[in-house]
Write a protein that holds these residues in place. Structure first.
Motif, PDB file in Angstrom:
ATOM      1  N   ASP A   1      62.257  79.065 -82.982  1.00  0.00           N
ATOM      2  CA  ASP A   1      62.622  78.611 -84.321  1.00  0.00           C
ATOM      3  C   ASP A   1      62.506  79.793 -85.276  1.00  0.00           C
ATOM      4  O   ASP A   1      61.892  80.814 -84.955  1.00  0.00           O
ATOM      5  CB  ASP A   1      61.698  77.467 -84.761  1.00  0.00           C
ATOM      6  CG  ASP A   1      62.251  76.651 -85.924  1.00  0.00           C
ATOM      7  OD1 ASP A   1      63.411  76.864 -86.350  1.00  0.00           O
ATOM      8  OD2 ASP A   1      61.508  75.788 -86.425  1.00  0.00           O
ATOM      9  N   TRP A   2      63.062  79.613 -86.452  1.00  0.00           N
ATOM     10  CA  TRP A   2      63.006  80.661 -87.469  1.00  0.00           C
ATOM     11  C   TRP A   2      61.609  80.725 -88.072  1.00  0.00           C
ATOM     12  O   TRP A   2      60.999  79.695 -88.368  1.00  0.00           O
ATOM     13  CB  TRP A   2      64.061  80.414 -88.546  1.00  0.00           C
ATOM     14  CG  TRP A   2      65.435  80.511 -87.979  1.00  0.00           C
ATOM     15  CD1 TRP A   2      66.290  79.469 -87.713  1.00  0.00           C
ATOM     16  CD2 TRP A   2      66.114  81.692 -87.550  1.00  0.00           C
ATOM     17  NE1 TRP A   2      67.443  79.952 -87.141  1.00  0.00           N
ATOM     18  CE2 TRP A   2      67.368  81.309 -87.026  1.00  0.00           C
ATOM     19  CE3 TRP A   2      65.774  83.043 -87.544  1.00  0.00           C
ATOM     20  CZ2 TRP A   2      68.288  82.226 -86.522  1.00  0.00           C
ATOM     21  CZ3 TRP A   2      66.691  83.969 -87.033  1.00  0.00           C
ATOM     22  CH2 TRP A   2      67.936  83.551 -86.528  1.00  0.00           C
ATOM     23  N   LEU A   3      61.135  81.930 -88.269  1.00  0.00           N
ATOM     24  CA  LEU A   3      59.834  82.141 -88.891  1.00  0.00           C
ATOM     25  C   LEU A   3      59.788  81.509 -90.277  1.00  0.00           C
ATOM     26  O   LEU A   3      58.738  81.028 -90.702  1.00  0.00           O
ATOM     27  CB  LEU A   3      59.534  83.645 -88.975  1.00  0.00           C
ATOM     28  CG  LEU A   3      58.212  84.058 -89.606  1.00  0.00           C
ATOM     29  CD1 LEU A   3      57.033  83.436 -88.873  1.00  0.00           C
ATOM     30  CD2 LEU A   3      58.098  85.570 -89.632  1.00  0.00           C
ATOM     31  N   ALA A   4      60.904  81.475 -90.966  1.00  0.00           N
ATOM     32  CA  ALA A   4      60.964  80.858 -92.297  1.00  0.00           C
ATOM     33  C   ALA A   4      60.478  79.413 -92.271  1.00  0.00           C
ATOM     34  O   ALA A   4      59.989  78.902 -93.283  1.00  0.00           O
ATOM     35  CB  ALA A   4      62.382  80.923 -92.856  1.00  0.00           C
ATOM     36  N   ASN A   5      60.557  78.753 -91.118  1.00  0.00           N
ATOM     37  CA  ASN A   5      60.075  77.379 -90.970  1.00  0.00           C
ATOM     38  C   ASN A   5      58.607  77.306 -90.561  1.00  0.00           C
ATOM     39  O   ASN A   5      58.055  76.212 -90.428  1.00  0.00           O
ATOM     40  CB  ASN A   5      60.917  76.629 -89.930  1.00  0.00           C
ATOM     41  CG  ASN A   5      62.363  76.520 -90.341  1.00  0.00           C
ATOM     42  OD1 ASN A   5      62.683  76.409 -91.521  1.00  0.00           O
ATOM     43  ND2 ASN A   5      63.259  76.573 -89.371  1.00  0.00           N
ATOM     44  N   HIS A   6      57.986  78.459 -90.342  1.00  0.00           N
ATOM     45  CA  HIS A   6      56.599  78.528 -89.872  1.00  0.00           C
ATOM     46  C   HIS A   6      55.894  79.700 -90.556  1.00  0.00           C
ATOM     47  O   HIS A   6      55.297  80.553 -89.881  1.00  0.00           O
ATOM     48  CB  HIS A   6      56.559  78.722 -88.351  1.00  0.00           C
ATOM     49  CG  HIS A   6      57.312  77.689 -87.594  1.00  0.00           C
ATOM     50  ND1 HIS A   6      56.739  76.492 -87.205  1.00  0.00           N
ATOM     51  CD2 HIS A   6      58.603  77.650 -87.182  1.00  0.00           C
ATOM     52  CE1 HIS A   6      57.648  75.772 -86.565  1.00  0.00           C
ATOM     53  NE2 HIS A   6      58.782  76.449 -86.538  1.00  0.00           N
ATOM     54  N   MET A   7      55.963  79.751 -91.866  1.00  0.00           N
ATOM     55  CA  MET A   7      55.443  80.901 -92.602  1.00  0.00           C
ATOM     56  C   MET A   7      53.940  81.114 -92.413  1.00  0.00           C
ATOM     57  O   MET A   7      53.434  82.192 -92.694  1.00  0.00           O
ATOM     58  CB  MET A   7      55.806  80.801 -94.079  1.00  0.00           C
ATOM     59  CG  MET A   7      57.294  81.006 -94.341  1.00  0.00           C
ATOM     60  SD  MET A   7      57.910  82.624 -93.784  1.00  0.00           S
ATOM     61  CE  MET A   7      57.200  83.696 -95.039  1.00  0.00           C
ATOM     62  N   ASN A   8      53.244  80.127 -91.893  1.00  0.00           N
ATOM     63  CA  ASN A   8      51.826  80.316 -91.584  1.00  0.00           C
ATOM     64  C   ASN A   8      51.622  81.404 -90.523  1.00  0.00           C
ATOM     65  O   ASN A   8      50.523  81.936 -90.386  1.00  0.00           O
ATOM     66  CB  ASN A   8      51.174  79.000 -91.143  1.00  0.00           C
ATOM     67  CG  ASN A   8      51.860  78.381 -89.931  1.00  0.00           C
ATOM     68  OD1 ASN A   8      53.087  78.212 -89.925  1.00  0.00           O
ATOM     69  ND2 ASN A   8      51.092  78.008 -88.929  1.00  0.00           N
ATOM     70  N   HIS A   9      52.676  81.755 -89.777  1.00  0.00           N
ATOM     71  CA  HIS A   9      52.585  82.801 -88.755  1.00  0.00           C
ATOM     72  C   HIS A   9      53.118  84.148 -89.241  1.00  0.00           C
ATOM     73  O   HIS A   9      53.078  85.130 -88.494  1.00  0.00           O
ATOM     74  CB  HIS A   9      53.367  82.393 -87.501  1.00  0.00           C
ATOM     75  CG  HIS A   9      52.774  81.234 -86.770  1.00  0.00           C
ATOM     76  ND1 HIS A   9      51.534  81.284 -86.167  1.00  0.00           N
ATOM     77  CD2 HIS A   9      53.250  79.985 -86.548  1.00  0.00           C
ATOM     78  CE1 HIS A   9      51.274  80.115 -85.592  1.00  0.00           C
ATOM     79  NE2 HIS A   9      52.299  79.307 -85.816  1.00  0.00           N
ATOM     80  N   CYS A  10      53.617  84.201 -90.453  1.00  0.00           N
ATOM     81  CA  CYS A  10      54.289  85.411 -90.932  1.00  0.00           C
ATOM     82  C   CYS A  10      53.360  86.624 -90.988  1.00  0.00           C
ATOM     83  O   CYS A  10      53.717  87.693 -90.486  1.00  0.00           O
ATOM     84  CB  CYS A  10      54.921  85.153 -92.301  1.00  0.00           C
ATOM     85  SG  CYS A  10      56.003  86.504 -92.820  1.00  0.00           S
TER      86      CYS A  10
END
Length: 153
Positions: free
Chosen positions: A5-14
């Motif tokens: 999935d796109w990182l934009a949907n999981h910004m907790n991992h950015c």
């Protein structure tokens, strides 16, 4: 099988992914501290500069790769770029990097791009086996680098 999935949907991992990249490619970040890079990378998820696709398993970050607007300051005429390819060492050997790369190539093709570029100092054979072609060798960051491309059409 991991979820992609796109990182934009999981910004907790950015910040964690940006830290992995900062540590893996230290030579590219000379003079750029980690917090500045994390901020730039996070902004890039929204403005299109660093569209990062990640691999997750049960919420755990396994790796990622980015479609970058620009990744080689000496070649502003080229782009977009496959960049920031990294898989956590504990998750390597399962084909995650190849899945990330292929999904980003498909995304770039769907977006209308005909060619994707990358640079590497040590993985040219890996990329050649996957359809990438060497354009030239050059020196940067104190290392010999390979500039490569892949036709998407």
């Amino acid at each position: 099988m991991p979820q992609f999935d796109w990182l934009a949907n999981h910004m907790n991992h950015c910040n964690a992914f940006a830290q992995w990249i900062h540590q893996q490619f230290t030579y590219e970040f000379d003079g750029i501290d980690l917090s500045r890079w994390q901020h730039e990378f996070a902004e890039g998820q929204g403005n299109g500069d660093w569209q990062c696709l990640i691999a997750l398993e049960q919420g755990q970050l396994l790796g990622g790769a980015a479609l970058a607007a620009q990744d080689l300051p000496s070649r502003p005429d080229l782009g977009p770029w496959l960049a920031c390819v990294f898989v956590d060492p504990a998750a390597r050997g399962a084909g995650i990097a190849e899945h990330l790369i292929e999904r980003l190539c498909a995304h770039a093709r769907t977006a209308g791009f005909e060619t994707l570029y990358l640079h590497t100092h040590d993985k040219q054979a890996y990329y050649e086996k996957r359809g990438w072609t060497v354009i030239e060798q050059f020196e940067a960051w104190g290392n010999k680098q390979w500039l490569m491309s892949r036709t998407l059409r």
